[in-house]
Design a protein around this motif. Structure first.
Motif, PDB file in Angstrom:
ATOM      1  N   VAL A 143       1.066  -1.166   0.973  1.00 33.69           N
ATOM      2  CA  VAL A 143       0.030   0.055   0.230  1.00 33.69           C
ATOM      3  C   VAL A 143       0.901   1.135   0.132  1.00 33.69           C
ATOM      4  CG1 VAL A 143      -2.259  -0.955   0.933  1.00 33.69           C
ATOM      5  CG2 VAL A 143      -0.518   0.245   2.333  1.00 33.69           C
ATOM      6  N   PHE A 160      -1.613  -1.316  -3.467  1.00 31.55           N
ATOM      7  CA  PHE A 160      -3.711  -0.336  -3.903  1.00 31.55           C
ATOM      8  C   PHE A 160      -2.655   0.884  -3.104  1.00 31.55           C
ATOM      9  CE2 PHE A 160      -5.339  -4.091  -3.767  1.00 31.55           C
ATOM     10  CZ  PHE A 160      -6.334  -4.270  -3.697  1.00 31.55           C
ATOM     11  N   THR A 220      -3.801  -0.155  -7.983  1.00 33.38           N
ATOM     12  CA  THR A 220      -5.543   0.429  -7.749  1.00 33.38           C
ATOM     13  C   THR A 220      -5.720   1.641  -6.706  1.00 33.38           C
ATOM     14  OG1 THR A 220      -5.638  -1.876  -8.240  1.00 33.38           O
ATOM     15  CG2 THR A 220      -7.656  -0.747  -7.014  1.00 33.38           C
ATOM     16  N   LEU A 225      -7.665   3.335  -4.488  1.00 35.51           N
ATOM     17  CA  LEU A 225      -8.920   3.457  -3.556  1.00 35.51           C
ATOM     18  C   LEU A 225      -9.074   5.228  -3.492  1.00 35.51           C
ATOM     19  CD1 LEU A 225      -8.135   0.838  -0.920  1.00 35.51           C
ATOM     20  CD2 LEU A 225      -9.526   0.505  -3.252  1.00 35.51           C
ATOM     21  N   THR A 236     -12.828  -1.823  -0.606  1.00 31.86           N
ATOM     22  CA  THR A 236     -12.478  -3.743  -1.681  1.00 31.86           C
ATOM     23  C   THR A 236     -12.121  -4.654  -0.710  1.00 31.86           C
ATOM     24  OG1 THR A 236     -11.126  -4.430  -3.686  1.00 31.86           O
ATOM     25  CG2 THR A 236      -9.721  -3.213  -1.574  1.00 31.86           C
TER      26      THR A 236
END
Length: 285
Positions: free
Chosen positions: A92, A124, A150, A152, A157
């Motif tokens: 992350v 993410f 990805t 957020l 999710t």
């Protein structure tokens, strides 16, 4: 408006650092040595809601790189190699890839380097305030997407492993984005272990009212320059109350703040080494 003693002392230190610098060896250490002393913070999360299949799952958080502000692409390459060596299950990034997106030249090397990172449960990221600044919103989204991350943005999710799951949520930047706190966090389930990514740590005082177990933030750089007795010198908005480390916000919510990788405002670190964080999940009672 009356100037507080703390603000007065901060202004003095800013003036010293900005116009005179730290003297002699102290200046050299704060400018050239400590900013390069990348450290690793390790934590174990032992929580009854962590599913058995997530036992010993490794999460790596990195934050606040600030490419372009005394942080080069070569330093970024070294960071990527260190993150790869951790072999994370989940990766992350909690914001601020570039210091000034409107001036920075985004080379094709950046997404290529990000693509070298692998994590079976996903990669993410969320926006930081610098990512939105200077019309950087679309630029950063394109770079991170090409790098396999990805976004957020006010989203939740589910991360699944062997038929079990935990929740990962991300908010848009509090300062310059359009965060939807209630709309996002009300999607979380009380019975599912949940992690929130949000750039600014001080928002934890609002997050505690929702079913979030862990909040991961950056933004504050840990204060960046810490003067004994006086304290942290770089405390941006929404990074003033909770500046560094681990904080128990409520019976439920725990906040972890990364000191980040790069620097901002001033190219110094003093008694505040850069870091990335490694969290190991434990389902054992």
């Amino acid at each position: 408006m009356t100037m507080t003693r703390r603000r007065f002392l901060k202004n003095i230190v800013y003036s010293v650092l900005g116009f005179l610098g730290l003297s002699g060896g102290g200046y050299y250490y704060a400018r050239y040595m400590e900013p390069a002393m990348l450290t690793t913070q390790t934590h174990t999360w032992n929580h009854p809601k962590i599913p058995t299949s997530f036992n010993q799952v490794k999460i790596v958080q990195f934050s606040d790189i600030h490419l372009g502000f005394h942080y080069s692409i070569d330093q970024f390459k070294d960071l990527i190699q260190k993150l790869k060596a951790e072999k994370p299950d989940l990766l992350v990034f909690t914001g601020d890839l570039v210091d000034e997106p409107q001036r920075y030249h985004f080379s094709s090397e950046i997404p290529s380097l990000l693509n070298e990172l692998e994590a079976p449960l996903g990669k993410f990221w969320i926006y930081g305030n610098h990512d939105h600044g200077g019309y950087g919103t679309e630029k950063l989204e394109a770079v991170m997407s090409k790098g396999g991350f990805t976004l957020l943005k006010n989203e939740v999710t589910e991360l699944r492993k062997d038929g079990e799951s935990i929740s990962l949520a991300g908010l848009d930047d509090i300062m310059l984005g359009s965060p939807n706190i209630s709309g996002t966090l009300n999607q979380l389930n009380d019975d599912t272990f949940s992690i929130l990514l949000v750039h600014e740590p001080d928002i934890a005082d609002r997050v505690k009212d929702y079913p979030v177990d862990v909040q991961l933030s950056g933004h504050s750089h840990g204060g960046q320059v810490r003067i004994p007795v006086i304290g942290s010198m770089v405390t941006p908005p929404y990074g003033e109350k909770y500046v560094d480390g681990k904080h128990l916000i409520s019976d439920r919510l725990t906040l972890y703040i990364s000191r980040g990788i790069g620097t901002t405002r001033m190219p110094y670190r003093f008694l505040c080494k850069p870091e990335y964080s490694v969290y190991t999940l434990s389902s054992n009672p």
